[in-house]
Design a protein around this motif. Sequence first.
Motif, PDB file in Angstrom:
ATOM      1  N   LYS A   1       0.744  -1.327  -0.156  1.00 34.06           N
ATOM      2  CA  LYS A   1       0.090  -0.206   0.441  1.00 34.06           C
ATOM      3  C   LYS A   1       1.010   1.293  -0.090  1.00 34.06           C
ATOM      4  CE  LYS A   1      -3.789   2.401   2.731  1.00 34.06           C
ATOM      5  NZ  LYS A   1      -4.765   1.592   3.873  1.00 34.06           N
ATOM      6  N   HIS A   2       1.974   1.022   0.880  1.00 32.41           N
ATOM      7  CA  HIS A   2       3.114   2.668   0.993  1.00 32.41           C
ATOM      8  C   HIS A   2       4.213   1.888   0.049  1.00 32.41           C
ATOM      9  CE1 HIS A   2      -0.413   4.543   3.129  1.00 32.41           C
ATOM     10  NE2 HIS A   2      -0.629   2.964   3.899  1.00 32.41           N
ATOM     11  N   VAL A   3       5.440   3.094  -0.269  1.00 31.54           N
ATOM     12  CA  VAL A   3       6.795   2.287  -0.512  1.00 31.54           C
ATOM     13  C   VAL A   3       7.651   3.373   0.041  1.00 31.54           C
ATOM     14  CG1 VAL A   3       8.314   1.596  -2.378  1.00 31.54           C
ATOM     15  CG2 VAL A   3       6.060   0.851  -2.130  1.00 31.54           C
ATOM     16  N   PHE A   4       8.173   2.789   1.077  1.00 31.99           N
ATOM     17  CA  PHE A   4       9.147   4.293   1.165  1.00 31.99           C
ATOM     18  C   PHE A   4      10.579   3.757   0.690  1.00 31.99           C
ATOM     19  CE2 PHE A   4       7.151   3.557   5.238  1.00 31.99           C
ATOM     20  CZ  PHE A   4       7.083   5.311   5.780  1.00 31.99           C
ATOM     21  N   LEU A   5      11.060   4.790  -0.080  1.00 30.55           N
ATOM     22  CA  LEU A   5      12.384   4.966  -1.324  1.00 30.55           C
ATOM     23  C   LEU A   5      13.754   5.790  -0.543  1.00 30.55           C
ATOM     24  CD1 LEU A   5      14.077   4.415  -3.962  1.00 30.55           C
ATOM     25  CD2 LEU A   5      12.275   6.114  -4.589  1.00 30.55           C
ATOM     26  N   VAL A   6      14.587   5.232  -0.578  1.00 31.44           N
ATOM     27  CA  VAL A   6      15.886   5.573   0.343  1.00 31.44           C
ATOM     28  C   VAL A   6      17.007   5.542  -1.178  1.00 31.44           C
ATOM     29  CG1 VAL A   6      16.454   4.262   1.512  1.00 31.44           C
ATOM     30  CG2 VAL A   6      17.375   6.762   1.785  1.00 31.44           C
ATOM     31  N   SER A   7      17.760   7.145  -1.604  1.00 29.14           N
ATOM     32  CA  SER A   7      18.324   6.978  -2.715  1.00 29.14           C
ATOM     33  C   SER A   7      19.721   7.393  -2.364  1.00 29.14           C
ATOM     34  CB  SER A   7      18.175   7.528  -4.264  1.00 29.14           C
ATOM     35  OG  SER A   7      19.084   7.053  -5.099  1.00 29.14           O
ATOM     36  N   GLY A   8      20.857   6.862  -3.071  1.00 25.35           N
ATOM     37  CA  GLY A   8      22.381   7.442  -2.529  1.00 25.35           C
ATOM     38  C   GLY A   8      23.516   6.876  -3.341  1.00 25.35           C
ATOM     39  N   ALA A  24      18.683  10.975  -0.903  1.00 25.11           N
ATOM     40  CA  ALA A  24      16.555  11.326  -0.536  1.00 25.11           C
ATOM     41  C   ALA A  24      15.735  10.531  -0.049  1.00 25.11           C
ATOM     42  CB  ALA A  24      16.638  12.429  -2.286  1.00 25.11           C
ATOM     43  N   SER A  25      14.981  11.038   0.138  1.00 24.05           N
ATOM     44  CA  SER A  25      13.975   9.297   0.691  1.00 24.05           C
ATOM     45  C   SER A  25      12.879  10.440   0.633  1.00 24.05           C
ATOM     46  CB  SER A  25      14.541   9.474   2.230  1.00 24.05           C
ATOM     47  OG  SER A  25      15.695   8.767   1.992  1.00 24.05           O
ATOM     48  N   ILE A  26      11.795   9.670   0.058  1.00 22.99           N
ATOM     49  CA  ILE A  26      10.059   9.691  -0.378  1.00 22.99           C
ATOM     50  C   ILE A  26       9.287   8.424  -0.132  1.00 22.99           C
ATOM     51  CG2 ILE A  26      10.232   8.871  -2.748  1.00 22.99           C
ATOM     52  CD1 ILE A  26       9.049  11.471  -3.358  1.00 22.99           C
ATOM     53  N   LEU A  27       7.967   9.124   0.635  1.00 21.26           N
ATOM     54  CA  LEU A  27       7.132   8.370   0.123  1.00 21.26           C
ATOM     55  C   LEU A  27       6.593   8.315  -1.166  1.00 21.26           C
ATOM     56  CD1 LEU A  27       5.249   6.288   2.165  1.00 21.26           C
ATOM     57  CD2 LEU A  27       4.160   8.288   2.669  1.00 21.26           C
ATOM     58  N   ILE A  28       6.122   7.081  -0.601  1.00 21.61           N
ATOM     59  CA  ILE A  28       5.121   6.245  -2.595  1.00 21.61           C
ATOM     60  C   ILE A  28       4.470   5.533  -1.638  1.00 21.61           C
ATOM     61  CG2 ILE A  28       5.491   5.205  -4.692  1.00 21.61           C
ATOM     62  CD1 ILE A  28       8.291   5.554  -4.651  1.00 21.61           C
ATOM     63  N   THR A  29       2.991   5.785  -2.196  1.00 23.05           N
ATOM     64  CA  THR A  29       0.967   5.959  -1.774  1.00 23.05           C
ATOM     65  C   THR A  29       0.508   5.777  -2.612  1.00 23.05           C
ATOM     66  OG1 THR A  29       0.164   6.327   0.148  1.00 23.05           O
ATOM     67  CG2 THR A  29       0.520   8.345  -0.611  1.00 23.05           C
ATOM     68  N   SER A  30      -0.413   4.953  -1.875  1.00 23.12           N
ATOM     69  CA  SER A  30      -1.729   4.649  -2.557  1.00 23.12           C
ATOM     70  C   SER A  30      -2.900   5.473  -2.067  1.00 23.12           C
ATOM     71  CB  SER A  30      -2.457   3.268  -3.348  1.00 23.12           C
ATOM     72  OG  SER A  30      -2.671   2.760  -2.112  1.00 23.12           O
ATOM     73  N   ASP A  31      -2.593   6.115  -0.457  1.00 26.33           N
ATOM     74  CA  ASP A  31      -3.544   6.820   0.512  1.00 26.33           C
ATOM     75  C   ASP A  31      -3.798   8.454   0.207  1.00 26.33           C
ATOM     76  OD1 ASP A  31      -5.204   6.831   2.522  1.00 26.33           O
ATOM     77  OD2 ASP A  31      -4.295   5.342   3.499  1.00 26.33           O
ATOM     78  N   THR A  32      -4.689   8.819  -0.652  1.00 22.95           N
ATOM     79  CA  THR A  32      -4.704  10.301   0.112  1.00 22.95           C
ATOM     80  C   THR A  32      -4.368  10.481   1.000  1.00 22.95           C
ATOM     81  OG1 THR A  32      -6.635  10.404  -0.689  1.00 22.95           O
ATOM     82  CG2 THR A  32      -6.205  10.432  -2.770  1.00 22.95           C
ATOM     83  N   SER A  55      21.558   8.732  -6.678  1.00 21.50           N
ATOM     84  CA  SER A  55      20.281   9.365  -6.145  1.00 21.50           C
ATOM     85  C   SER A  55      20.178  10.994  -6.883  1.00 21.50           C
ATOM     86  CB  SER A  55      20.715   9.972  -4.766  1.00 21.50           C
ATOM     87  OG  SER A  55      22.145  10.838  -5.103  1.00 21.50           O
ATOM     88  N   SER A  56      20.375  10.612  -8.208  1.00 19.17           N
ATOM     89  CA  SER A  56      19.783  11.753  -8.767  1.00 19.17           C
ATOM     90  C   SER A  56      18.781  12.414  -9.420  1.00 19.17           C
ATOM     91  CB  SER A  56      21.552  11.971 -10.417  1.00 19.17           C
ATOM     92  OG  SER A  56      21.294  11.031 -11.253  1.00 19.17           O
ATOM     93  N   GLY A  57      17.978  10.774  -9.949  1.00 17.83           N
ATOM     94  CA  GLY A  57      16.865  10.277 -10.170  1.00 17.83           C
ATOM     95  C   GLY A  57      15.901  11.677  -9.373  1.00 17.83           C
TER      96      GLY A  57
END
Length: 381
Positions: free
Chosen positions: A166-173, A212-220, A314-316
């Motif tokens: 339902k949610h994915v946490f993404l960290v890139s570096g 960089a880190s971000i939350l990717i989610t389907s829940d508004t 991490s650039s993208g």
Amino acid sequence: MRKVYLSHNSIISSLGFDSDTVVKKIKDEVSGISLINDKTLFHNPFYGSVINKTILKNKFEALKTEENYTVLEQMMLLSLSKVIEASNITIDESVGLIISTTKGNIDVLDKTSDFPKSYAYLSRLGTVLRNHFLFKTEPLVVSNACVSGILSISVAKRLIHENVYKHVFLVSGDLVSKFVLSGFNSFQALSNSICKPYSKDRTGINIGEAIASILITSDTNYLTEESVEVLGEATCNDANHISGPSRSGEGLYRCVSAAMKEATVTSKDIDYISAHGTATIFNDEMEAVAFNRLDFQNIPLNSLKGYFGHTLGSSGLVETIIGMHSLKQNTLFYSKGFTSLGVSKPLQIIEKTKQQQLDIFLKTASGFGGANTALLLKSVS
């Protein structure tokens, strides 16, 4: 099919330790690139951007962990902790974790490193982050050259569509390391000045580091002011050369075309392009050819490499987050370093930061091995 959104986010770079600070510096046209004289990294002074390790140490101590982590692991833990805390999401079986990197802990292979050589395995990052944050699911590591950051968003979106999460946490570096600098130097790709994407007098790239880190989610219920919807995404490989892109821009052309088809948009719907723009001779020319084949020559375009160099895996993601804030602020950010057009096809390079109504932007990335990835993102505010 459920909609997928990009939400809570964090950037750590030479420009600051949070997204708002980094975006503010970019809006003020401040670069984090400087001349670095560090013989532990490179035998000559070089232009690049590095994160202040003293500030990092002080901020990391606030996490109150006694484990002995590498510098990259400390940065990832610090960045991801901000996003997890801000989202207030309970970590359970519906929550996934993706780590995006090109080289991971490659610096531990140096003979001066105090860490075991086994830490260089990319799976190490997954183990560290999973154990620290108590993720219930197996982490996924995405490493596909310099498209890794936005390819990971595509992967997360598809996992959500398939009801895996339902949610994915993404960290890139990635770090500035001796290995990376010597590698790009062997290609004669390092610039002897601050990089100048798409410019006639460009001479190559600057290497930078960022997390960089971000939350990717389907829940508004978990959206923020700068949240965007992922309208379309695609990845193609031009199969041209291990380091050189297709001269016709075929891979980039095909993946952008596929993303546009999924998003059901035309060139007239795209308000601006956050391009890869490494400032190398072949990359910038390839992009110009591909964008003209797509009828994008009149769409405002920038490269953000003039602010913190090329931050590899991490650039993208870093540039996607900045694009999200660009939409939120209805602001086109200056393509720093640009002087005069030095590619064979016309492009509308953003030469001055300015206000403009924005709704949809295109983020592209290209990398070694012929990889190309595109995302189309729409404001939800």
